[in-house]
Scaffold this motif. Sequence first.
Motif, PDB file in Angstrom:
ATOM      1  N   ARG A  69       0.854  -1.186   0.000  1.00 36.96           N
ATOM      2  CA  ARG A  69       0.000   0.000   0.000  1.00 36.96           C
ATOM      3  C   ARG A  69       0.888   1.234   0.000  1.00 36.96           C
ATOM      4  O   ARG A  69       1.717   1.402   0.894  1.00 36.96           O
ATOM      5  N   LEU A  70       0.719   2.088  -0.997  1.00 35.96           N
ATOM      6  CA  LEU A  70       1.470   3.332  -1.093  1.00 35.96           C
ATOM      7  C   LEU A  70       0.719   4.424  -0.350  1.00 35.96           C
ATOM      8  O   LEU A  70      -0.472   4.651  -0.584  1.00 35.96           O
ATOM      9  N   THR A  71       1.436   5.103   0.553  1.00 37.06           N
ATOM     10  CA  THR A  71       0.816   6.116   1.390  1.00 37.06           C
ATOM     11  C   THR A  71       1.700   7.357   1.423  1.00 37.06           C
ATOM     12  O   THR A  71       2.672   7.475   0.693  1.00 37.06           O
ATOM     13  N   GLY A  72       1.376   8.272   2.333  1.00 36.39           N
ATOM     14  CA  GLY A  72       2.170   9.463   2.537  1.00 36.39           C
ATOM     15  C   GLY A  72       2.174   9.808   4.014  1.00 36.39           C
ATOM     16  O   GLY A  72       2.180   8.909   4.855  1.00 36.39           O
ATOM     17  N   GLY A  73       1.986  11.095   4.295  1.00 33.17           N
ATOM     18  CA  GLY A  73       1.546  12.186   3.463  1.00 33.17           C
ATOM     19  C   GLY A  73       0.548  11.835   2.380  1.00 33.17           C
ATOM     20  O   GLY A  73      -0.183  10.883   2.457  1.00 33.17           O
ATOM     21  N   GLU A  74       0.565  12.666   1.348  1.00 34.18           N
ATOM     22  CA  GLU A  74      -0.289  12.428   0.188  1.00 34.18           C
ATOM     23  C   GLU A  74       0.592  11.902  -0.941  1.00 34.18           C
ATOM     24  O   GLU A  74       1.396  12.637  -1.518  1.00 34.18           O
ATOM     25  N   LEU A  99      -3.321   2.053  -3.066  1.00 32.73           N
ATOM     26  CA  LEU A  99      -2.910   3.428  -2.806  1.00 32.73           C
ATOM     27  C   LEU A  99      -3.919   4.067  -1.864  1.00 32.73           C
ATOM     28  O   LEU A  99      -5.130   3.894  -2.025  1.00 32.73           O
ATOM     29  N   THR A 100      -3.431   4.786  -0.863  1.00 32.15           N
ATOM     30  CA  THR A 100      -4.302   5.586  -0.004  1.00 32.15           C
ATOM     31  C   THR A 100      -4.091   7.057  -0.338  1.00 32.15           C
ATOM     32  O   THR A 100      -2.953   7.531  -0.392  1.00 32.15           O
ATOM     33  N   THR A 101      -5.171   7.783  -0.559  1.00 29.64           N
ATOM     34  CA  THR A 101      -5.082   9.173  -0.999  1.00 29.64           C
ATOM     35  C   THR A 101      -6.231   9.989  -0.433  1.00 29.64           C
ATOM     36  O   THR A 101      -7.286   9.446  -0.103  1.00 29.64           O
ATOM     37  N   ASN A 102      -6.033  11.302  -0.343  1.00 27.18           N
ATOM     38  CA  ASN A 102      -7.146  12.172   0.051  1.00 27.18           C
ATOM     39  C   ASN A 102      -8.058  12.485  -1.133  1.00 27.18           C
ATOM     40  O   ASN A 102      -9.089  13.138  -0.966  1.00 27.18           O
ATOM     41  N   GLY A 103      -7.676  12.053  -2.320  1.00 25.75           N
ATOM     42  CA  GLY A 103      -8.551  12.144  -3.478  1.00 25.75           C
ATOM     43  C   GLY A 103      -8.504  13.436  -4.253  1.00 25.75           C
ATOM     44  O   GLY A 103      -9.062  13.525  -5.349  1.00 25.75           O
ATOM     45  N   ALA A 104      -7.831  14.457  -3.730  1.00 27.52           N
ATOM     46  CA  ALA A 104      -7.848  15.755  -4.392  1.00 27.52           C
ATOM     47  C   ALA A 104      -7.222  15.706  -5.781  1.00 27.52           C
ATOM     48  O   ALA A 104      -7.646  16.421  -6.691  1.00 27.52           O
ATOM     49  N   LEU A 105      -6.220  14.859  -5.955  1.00 31.18           N
ATOM     50  CA  LEU A 105      -5.504  14.765  -7.228  1.00 31.18           C
ATOM     51  C   LEU A 105      -5.807  13.464  -7.974  1.00 31.18           C
ATOM     52  O   LEU A 105      -5.138  13.131  -8.945  1.00 31.18           O
ATOM     53  N   LEU A 106      -6.822  12.760  -7.537  1.00 33.26           N
ATOM     54  CA  LEU A 106      -7.081  11.432  -8.081  1.00 33.26           C
ATOM     55  C   LEU A 106      -7.680  11.469  -9.483  1.00 33.26           C
ATOM     56  O   LEU A 106      -7.323  10.646 -10.338  1.00 33.26           O
ATOM     57  N   LYS A 107      -8.578  12.400  -9.733  1.00 32.39           N
ATOM     58  CA  LYS A 107      -9.286  12.408 -11.016  1.00 32.39           C
ATOM     59  C   LYS A 107      -8.315  12.430 -12.191  1.00 32.39           C
ATOM     60  O   LYS A 107      -8.460  11.658 -13.147  1.00 32.39           O
ATOM     61  N   GLY A 117      -0.383  -0.468 -13.213  1.00 36.15           N
ATOM     62  CA  GLY A 117      -0.481  -1.721 -12.480  1.00 36.15           C
ATOM     63  C   GLY A 117      -1.109  -1.626 -11.111  1.00 36.15           C
ATOM     64  O   GLY A 117      -1.122  -2.617 -10.359  1.00 36.15           O
ATOM     65  N   LEU A 118      -1.650  -0.452 -10.744  1.00 37.59           N
ATOM     66  CA  LEU A 118      -2.331  -0.320  -9.457  1.00 37.59           C
ATOM     67  C   LEU A 118      -3.625  -1.121  -9.487  1.00 37.59           C
ATOM     68  O   LEU A 118      -4.356  -1.098 -10.482  1.00 37.59           O
ATOM     69  N   ASN A 119      -3.912  -1.827  -8.373  1.00 32.50           N
ATOM     70  CA  ASN A 119      -5.151  -2.593  -8.262  1.00 32.50           C
ATOM     71  C   ASN A 119      -6.284  -1.817  -7.619  1.00 32.50           C
ATOM     72  O   ASN A 119      -7.434  -1.874  -8.090  1.00 32.50           O
ATOM     73  N   ARG A 120      -5.951  -1.113  -6.534  1.00 30.96           N
ATOM     74  CA  ARG A 120      -7.021  -0.548  -5.711  1.00 30.96           C
ATOM     75  C   ARG A 120      -6.613   0.819  -5.180  1.00 30.96           C
ATOM     76  O   ARG A 120      -5.436   1.129  -5.069  1.00 30.96           O
ATOM     77  N   VAL A 121      -7.617   1.591  -4.802  1.00 36.63           N
ATOM     78  CA  VAL A 121      -7.381   2.876  -4.162  1.00 36.63           C
ATOM     79  C   VAL A 121      -8.346   3.031  -2.993  1.00 36.63           C
ATOM     80  O   VAL A 121      -9.510   2.634  -3.080  1.00 36.63           O
ATOM     81  N   THR A 122      -7.823   3.540  -1.889  1.00 38.57           N
ATOM     82  CA  THR A 122      -8.652   3.894  -0.739  1.00 38.57           C
ATOM     83  C   THR A 122      -8.616   5.412  -0.592  1.00 38.57           C
ATOM     84  O   THR A 122      -7.533   5.996  -0.494  1.00 38.57           O
ATOM     85  N   VAL A 123      -9.780   6.014  -0.592  1.00 40.28           N
ATOM     86  CA  VAL A 123      -9.887   7.471  -0.573  1.00 40.28           C
ATOM     87  C   VAL A 123     -10.428   7.915   0.782  1.00 40.28           C
ATOM     88  O   VAL A 123     -11.428   7.394   1.262  1.00 40.28           O
ATOM     89  N   SER A 124      -9.759   8.888   1.392  1.00 35.96           N
ATOM     90  CA  SER A 124     -10.193   9.436   2.678  1.00 35.96           C
ATOM     91  C   SER A 124     -11.073  10.651   2.438  1.00 35.96           C
ATOM     92  O   SER A 124     -10.680  11.593   1.766  1.00 35.96           O
ATOM     93  N   ILE A 125     -12.280  10.621   2.996  1.00 36.71           N
ATOM     94  CA  ILE A 125     -13.167  11.786   2.966  1.00 36.71           C
ATOM     95  C   ILE A 125     -14.006  11.747   4.240  1.00 36.71           C
ATOM     96  O   ILE A 125     -14.622  10.731   4.553  1.00 36.71           O
ATOM     97  N   ASP A 126     -14.018  12.846   4.977  1.00 34.97           N
ATOM     98  CA  ASP A 126     -14.609  12.854   6.309  1.00 34.97           C
ATOM     99  C   ASP A 126     -15.946  13.576   6.395  1.00 34.97           C
ATOM    100  O   ASP A 126     -16.573  13.592   7.457  1.00 34.97           O
ATOM    101  N   ALA A 127     -16.392  14.186   5.290  1.00 31.60           N
ATOM    102  CA  ALA A 127     -17.670  14.904   5.312  1.00 31.60           C
ATOM    103  C   ALA A 127     -18.112  15.211   3.889  1.00 31.60           C
ATOM    104  O   ALA A 127     -17.283  15.369   2.988  1.00 31.60           O
ATOM    105  N   LEU A 128     -19.426  15.308   3.712  1.00 32.33           N
ATOM    106  CA  LEU A 128     -19.991  15.816   2.464  1.00 32.33           C
ATOM    107  C   LEU A 128     -20.341  17.289   2.581  1.00 32.33           C
ATOM    108  O   LEU A 128     -20.332  18.006   1.577  1.00 32.33           O
TER     109      LEU A 128
END
Length: 335
Positions: A69-74, A99-107, A117-128
Amino acid sequence: MSLKDARGRPLRDLRISVTDRCNFRCTYCMPREHFNGEHSFLPRKELLSYEEIADVVKSILPMGLRKLRLTGGEPLLRKNLVGLISLLRDLSDSIDIALTTNGALLKQNASSLYEAGLNRVTVSIDALDPDVFQAMADSTQWSPNDVIEGIMEAKRVGLGVKVNTVVKKNLNEDQILPLLNRFHELDVPLRFIEFMDVGNTNAWNLDDVVSGQDIRTKIESEHGQLTPVAPANRGEVAKRFTLPDGYEIGCIESVTAPFCGDCTRARLSANGSLYTCLFASKGNDLKTMLRMNATSDELSDAIQSIWEKRSDRYSEERSEHTESTRKVEMSFIGG
Protein backbone atom coordinates in the motif's frame (compact mmCIF):
# COMPACT_ATOMS: atom_id res chain seq x y z
CA MET A 1 9.55 -18.98 3.43
CA SER A 2 6.92 -18.01 6.01
CA LEU A 3 8.25 -15.33 8.37
CA LYS A 4 6.67 -14.99 11.84
CA ASP A 5 7.18 -12.46 14.61
CA ALA A 6 7.51 -13.20 18.33
CA ARG A 7 3.72 -13.51 18.60
CA GLY A 8 3.37 -15.77 15.58
CA ARG A 9 2.14 -13.06 13.20
CA PRO A 10 3.28 -13.31 9.56
CA LEU A 11 4.56 -10.42 7.48
CA ARG A 12 1.91 -10.12 4.76
CA ASP A 13 1.46 -6.39 4.20
CA LEU A 14 3.93 -3.56 3.60
CA ARG A 15 2.78 0.05 3.75
CA ILE A 16 5.17 2.38 1.94
CA SER A 17 5.22 6.12 2.63
CA VAL A 18 6.59 7.87 -0.45
CA THR A 19 6.48 11.41 1.00
CA ASP A 20 5.91 13.20 4.30
CA ARG A 21 4.21 16.12 2.53
CA CYS A 22 0.48 16.65 2.11
CA ASN A 23 -1.83 19.22 0.51
CA PHE A 24 -4.32 18.91 3.39
CA ARG A 25 -3.80 19.73 7.07
CA CYS A 26 -6.29 17.31 8.61
CA THR A 27 -6.64 18.03 12.30
CA TYR A 28 -6.22 14.36 13.29
CA CYS A 29 -3.07 13.84 11.20
CA MET A 30 -1.15 17.02 10.28
CA PRO A 31 -2.62 19.88 12.35
CA ARG A 32 -1.53 23.20 10.90
CA GLU A 33 -0.19 24.58 14.17
CA HIS A 34 2.52 21.89 14.04
CA PHE A 35 2.90 21.41 10.27
CA ASN A 36 3.17 25.04 9.21
CA GLY A 37 5.70 27.15 7.32
CA GLU A 38 8.28 26.54 10.03
CA HIS A 39 8.05 22.75 9.83
CA SER A 40 11.00 21.04 8.15
CA PHE A 41 9.89 18.40 5.69
CA LEU A 42 12.31 15.80 4.38
CA PRO A 43 14.67 17.10 1.68
CA ARG A 44 14.58 15.19 -1.59
CA LYS A 45 17.90 13.43 -0.98
CA GLU A 46 16.56 11.92 2.24
CA LEU A 47 13.66 10.21 0.48
CA LEU A 48 14.12 6.68 -0.73
CA SER A 49 14.33 6.53 -4.51
CA TYR A 50 11.80 4.37 -6.32
CA GLU A 51 14.57 1.89 -7.11
CA GLU A 52 15.48 1.66 -3.42
CA ILE A 53 11.83 1.06 -2.49
CA ALA A 54 11.64 -1.69 -5.12
CA ASP A 55 14.81 -3.26 -3.66
CA VAL A 56 13.16 -3.44 -0.22
CA VAL A 57 10.02 -5.01 -1.66
CA LYS A 58 12.07 -7.52 -3.67
CA SER A 59 13.87 -8.58 -0.51
CA ILE A 60 10.58 -9.23 1.35
CA LEU A 61 8.62 -10.97 -1.41
CA PRO A 62 10.07 -14.46 -0.68
CA MET A 63 8.94 -14.14 2.96
CA GLY A 64 5.23 -14.27 2.07
CA LEU A 65 4.48 -10.64 1.24
CA ARG A 66 1.06 -10.33 -0.40
CA LYS A 67 0.01 -6.69 -0.29
CA LEU A 68 1.63 -3.31 -0.86
CA ARG A 69 0.00 0.00 0.00
CA LEU A 70 1.47 3.33 -1.09
CA THR A 71 0.82 6.12 1.39
CA GLY A 72 2.17 9.46 2.54
CA GLY A 73 1.55 12.19 3.46
CA GLU A 74 -0.29 12.43 0.19
CA PRO A 75 1.39 9.99 -2.22
CA LEU A 76 0.09 11.73 -5.37
CA LEU A 77 2.33 14.69 -4.51
CA ARG A 78 5.38 12.53 -5.29
CA LYS A 79 6.50 13.08 -8.87
CA ASN A 80 5.99 10.21 -11.32
CA LEU A 81 4.36 7.87 -8.82
CA VAL A 82 3.31 5.69 -11.75
CA GLY A 83 7.00 4.93 -12.25
CA LEU A 84 7.15 3.34 -8.80
CA ILE A 85 3.97 1.36 -9.43
CA SER A 86 5.44 0.03 -12.68
CA LEU A 87 8.62 -1.05 -10.88
CA LEU A 88 6.62 -2.83 -8.19
CA ARG A 89 4.35 -4.51 -10.71
CA ASP A 90 7.38 -5.79 -12.60
CA LEU A 91 8.46 -7.59 -9.42
CA SER A 92 5.25 -9.63 -9.24
CA ASP A 93 2.15 -10.11 -11.35
CA SER A 94 0.16 -11.35 -8.38
CA ILE A 95 0.97 -8.97 -5.53
CA ASP A 96 -1.87 -6.61 -4.61
CA ILE A 97 -0.86 -2.95 -4.99
CA ALA A 98 -3.08 -0.32 -3.39
CA LEU A 99 -2.91 3.43 -2.81
CA THR A 100 -4.30 5.59 0.00
CA THR A 101 -5.08 9.17 -1.00
CA ASN A 102 -7.15 12.17 0.05
CA GLY A 103 -8.55 12.14 -3.48
CA ALA A 104 -7.85 15.76 -4.39
CA LEU A 105 -5.50 14.77 -7.23
CA LEU A 106 -7.08 11.43 -8.08
CA LYS A 107 -9.29 12.41 -11.02
CA GLN A 108 -6.39 13.43 -13.26
CA ASN A 109 -4.20 10.49 -12.20
CA ALA A 110 -6.59 7.53 -12.00
CA SER A 111 -6.13 6.28 -15.54
CA SER A 112 -2.32 6.35 -15.50
CA LEU A 113 -2.24 4.68 -12.06
CA TYR A 114 -4.41 1.84 -13.34
CA GLU A 115 -2.36 1.43 -16.50
CA ALA A 116 0.85 1.26 -14.45
CA GLY A 117 -0.48 -1.72 -12.48
CA LEU A 118 -2.33 -0.32 -9.46
CA ASN A 119 -5.15 -2.59 -8.26
CA ARG A 120 -7.02 -0.55 -5.71
CA VAL A 121 -7.38 2.88 -4.16
CA THR A 122 -8.65 3.89 -0.74
CA VAL A 123 -9.89 7.47 -0.57
CA SER A 124 -10.19 9.44 2.68
CA ILE A 125 -13.17 11.79 2.97
CA ASP A 126 -14.61 12.85 6.31
CA ALA A 127 -17.67 14.90 5.31
CA LEU A 128 -19.99 15.82 2.46
CA ASP A 129 -20.91 19.14 4.01
CA PRO A 130 -18.38 21.62 2.54
CA ASP A 131 -17.90 23.50 5.80
CA VAL A 132 -17.29 20.36 7.84
CA PHE A 133 -15.04 18.94 5.11
CA GLN A 134 -12.91 22.07 5.02
CA ALA A 135 -12.79 22.29 8.80
CA MET A 136 -11.44 18.75 9.08
CA ALA A 137 -9.06 19.03 6.12
CA ASP A 138 -8.13 22.59 7.11
CA SER A 139 -8.05 23.50 3.43
CA THR A 140 -10.28 25.66 1.25
CA GLN A 141 -8.65 24.68 -2.04
CA TRP A 142 -10.72 21.53 -2.54
CA SER A 143 -14.30 20.47 -1.94
CA PRO A 144 -16.07 17.15 -1.30
CA ASN A 145 -17.17 17.19 -4.95
CA ASP A 146 -13.53 17.21 -6.08
CA VAL A 147 -12.89 14.06 -4.07
CA ILE A 148 -16.07 12.35 -5.28
CA GLU A 149 -15.19 13.11 -8.89
CA GLY A 150 -11.85 11.39 -8.29
CA ILE A 151 -13.63 8.37 -6.80
CA MET A 152 -15.97 8.10 -9.77
CA GLU A 153 -13.08 8.37 -12.24
CA ALA A 154 -11.15 5.68 -10.38
CA LYS A 155 -14.16 3.38 -10.65
CA ARG A 156 -14.61 4.23 -14.32
CA VAL A 157 -11.06 3.25 -15.28
CA GLY A 158 -11.29 -0.07 -13.44
CA LEU A 159 -9.66 0.49 -10.05
CA GLY A 160 -11.17 -1.09 -6.97
CA VAL A 161 -12.32 1.71 -4.65
CA LYS A 162 -13.04 1.99 -0.94
CA VAL A 163 -13.65 5.07 1.17
CA ASN A 164 -12.36 5.77 4.69
CA THR A 165 -13.92 8.23 7.12
CA VAL A 166 -12.41 9.21 10.47
CA VAL A 167 -15.18 10.07 12.93
CA LYS A 168 -14.52 12.58 15.68
CA LYS A 169 -17.10 13.44 18.32
CA ASN A 170 -18.84 16.82 17.98
CA LEU A 171 -17.15 17.41 14.64
CA ASN A 172 -18.48 15.12 11.91
CA GLU A 173 -20.84 12.69 13.65
CA ASP A 174 -23.70 14.22 11.65
CA GLN A 175 -21.94 13.19 8.43
CA ILE A 176 -22.13 9.44 9.11
CA LEU A 177 -25.51 8.91 7.48
CA PRO A 178 -25.05 11.36 4.57
CA LEU A 179 -21.74 9.71 3.70
CA LEU A 180 -23.25 6.25 3.92
CA ASN A 181 -26.21 7.22 1.75
CA ARG A 182 -23.98 8.83 -0.90
CA PHE A 183 -21.54 5.95 -1.19
CA HIS A 184 -24.37 3.45 -1.07
CA GLU A 185 -25.69 5.18 -4.21
CA LEU A 186 -22.23 4.93 -5.81
CA ASP A 187 -21.83 1.29 -4.67
CA VAL A 188 -18.50 2.09 -3.00
CA PRO A 189 -17.73 0.32 0.32
CA LEU A 190 -17.35 2.76 3.21
CA ARG A 191 -15.28 2.23 6.35
CA PHE A 192 -15.58 4.31 9.49
CA ILE A 193 -12.43 4.73 11.58
CA GLU A 194 -12.29 5.55 15.27
CA PHE A 195 -10.21 8.65 16.02
CA MET A 196 -6.80 7.25 17.03
CA ASP A 197 -3.91 8.52 19.11
CA VAL A 198 -1.37 8.31 16.30
CA GLY A 199 1.63 10.60 16.71
CA ASN A 200 1.94 13.35 19.30
CA THR A 201 0.39 16.42 17.67
CA ASN A 202 -3.31 15.70 17.13
CA ALA A 203 -4.45 16.44 20.73
CA TRP A 204 -6.07 13.00 21.01
CA ASN A 205 -8.50 12.49 23.84
CA LEU A 206 -10.58 9.40 24.54
CA ASP A 207 -13.62 11.63 24.97
CA ASP A 208 -13.37 12.54 21.26
CA VAL A 209 -13.70 8.93 20.13
CA VAL A 210 -16.97 7.77 18.58
CA SER A 211 -16.96 4.00 18.98
CA GLY A 212 -17.65 1.61 16.16
CA GLN A 213 -20.65 0.37 18.12
CA ASP A 214 -22.10 3.87 18.37
CA ILE A 215 -21.56 4.34 14.62
CA ARG A 216 -23.41 1.11 13.88
CA THR A 217 -26.25 2.05 16.22
CA LYS A 218 -26.72 5.31 14.31
CA ILE A 219 -26.72 3.45 10.98
CA GLU A 220 -29.18 0.83 12.19
CA SER A 221 -31.57 3.55 13.36
CA GLU A 222 -32.11 4.48 9.71
CA HIS A 223 -31.21 1.41 7.67
CA GLY A 224 -32.19 -1.55 9.84
CA GLN A 225 -30.14 -4.33 11.37
CA LEU A 226 -26.59 -4.85 10.18
CA THR A 227 -25.35 -8.38 9.47
CA PRO A 228 -21.73 -9.22 10.38
CA VAL A 229 -19.47 -10.52 7.60
CA ALA A 230 -16.81 -13.08 8.45
CA PRO A 231 -13.20 -11.92 7.88
CA ALA A 232 -11.81 -12.95 4.50
CA ASN A 233 -8.32 -13.49 5.90
CA ARG A 234 -6.09 -12.97 8.91
CA GLY A 235 -5.05 -9.38 9.43
CA GLU A 236 -8.25 -7.81 8.11
CA VAL A 237 -8.54 -4.60 10.14
CA ALA A 238 -12.16 -3.64 9.44
CA LYS A 239 -15.12 -5.36 11.04
CA ARG A 240 -17.43 -5.70 8.06
CA PHE A 241 -21.22 -5.59 7.99
CA THR A 242 -23.95 -5.53 5.37
CA LEU A 243 -27.14 -3.53 5.27
CA PRO A 244 -30.37 -5.49 4.64
CA ASP A 245 -29.96 -4.83 0.90
CA GLY A 246 -26.39 -6.21 0.87
CA TYR A 247 -24.37 -2.96 0.81
CA GLU A 248 -21.17 -3.35 2.83
CA ILE A 249 -19.72 -1.04 5.45
CA GLY A 250 -16.79 -1.51 7.80
CA CYS A 251 -15.64 -0.20 11.17
CA ILE A 252 -11.98 0.05 12.15
CA GLU A 253 -11.95 0.01 15.95
CA SER A 254 -8.34 0.34 17.02
CA VAL A 255 -9.38 2.07 20.26
CA THR A 256 -12.40 0.13 21.50
CA ALA A 257 -11.65 -3.29 19.95
CA PRO A 258 -7.89 -3.60 19.26
CA PHE A 259 -6.77 -6.10 16.65
CA CYS A 260 -3.04 -6.30 17.44
CA GLY A 261 -3.16 -10.08 17.66
CA ASP A 262 -3.78 -10.36 13.93
CA CYS A 263 -1.61 -7.46 12.70
CA THR A 264 0.46 -8.50 9.69
CA ARG A 265 1.72 -5.03 8.68
CA ALA A 266 5.13 -3.43 8.45
CA ARG A 267 5.60 0.20 7.44
CA LEU A 268 8.42 1.73 5.42
CA SER A 269 8.87 5.44 6.05
CA ALA A 270 9.68 7.90 3.28
CA ASN A 271 13.26 8.17 4.54
CA GLY A 272 13.84 4.44 4.65
CA SER A 273 13.12 3.21 8.16
CA LEU A 274 11.09 0.06 8.78
CA TYR A 275 8.45 0.37 11.51
CA THR A 276 6.72 -2.64 12.99
CA CYS A 277 3.74 -0.75 14.47
CA LEU A 278 1.66 2.30 13.57
CA PHE A 279 2.26 3.56 17.12
CA ALA A 280 6.01 2.84 17.20
CA SER A 281 8.42 5.35 18.71
CA LYS A 282 11.32 4.49 16.40
CA GLY A 283 12.09 2.60 13.21
CA ASN A 284 14.88 0.44 11.87
CA ASP A 285 17.19 2.12 9.36
CA LEU A 286 17.29 0.38 5.97
CA LYS A 287 18.36 3.39 3.92
CA THR A 288 21.96 3.18 5.12
CA MET A 289 22.14 -0.45 4.01
CA LEU A 290 20.62 0.43 0.65
CA ARG A 291 23.09 3.24 0.05
CA MET A 292 25.98 1.00 1.00
CA ASN A 293 24.86 -1.32 -1.82
CA ALA A 294 23.56 -4.12 0.38
CA THR A 295 22.52 -7.20 -1.55
CA SER A 296 18.95 -8.47 -1.62
CA ASP A 297 19.96 -11.34 0.66
CA GLU A 298 21.51 -8.92 3.16
CA LEU A 299 18.35 -6.82 3.18
CA SER A 300 16.25 -9.96 3.61
CA ASP A 301 18.36 -11.07 6.57
CA ALA A 302 18.05 -7.66 8.25
CA ILE A 303 14.28 -7.50 7.77
CA GLN A 304 13.87 -11.08 8.95
CA SER A 305 15.77 -10.25 12.14
CA ILE A 306 13.64 -7.14 12.74
CA TRP A 307 10.36 -8.98 12.22
CA GLU A 308 11.24 -12.06 14.27
CA LYS A 309 11.89 -9.80 17.29
CA ARG A 310 8.63 -7.87 16.83
CA SER A 311 6.24 -8.07 19.78
CA ASP A 312 4.28 -4.80 19.38
CA ARG A 313 0.71 -4.63 20.67
CA TYR A 314 0.26 -0.95 21.46
CA SER A 315 -3.52 -0.79 21.06
CA GLU A 316 -4.02 -3.64 23.51
CA GLU A 317 -1.79 -1.82 26.00
CA ARG A 318 -3.08 1.69 25.27
CA SER A 319 -4.11 2.46 28.85
CA GLU A 320 -0.53 1.93 30.00
CA HIS A 321 1.22 3.82 27.20
CA THR A 322 -0.93 6.66 25.88
CA GLU A 323 0.43 9.31 28.20
CA SER A 324 4.10 8.36 28.25
CA THR A 325 5.11 7.06 24.82
CA ARG A 326 6.23 9.35 22.02
CA LYS A 327 5.05 7.98 18.69
CA VAL A 328 6.01 8.56 15.07
CA GLU A 329 3.62 10.90 13.23
CA MET A 330 1.10 9.26 10.90
CA SER A 331 2.06 11.64 8.09
CA PHE A 332 5.57 10.18 8.23
CA ILE A 333 4.70 6.48 7.92
CA GLY A 334 1.16 6.49 6.56
CA GLY A 335 -2.00 5.19 8.20
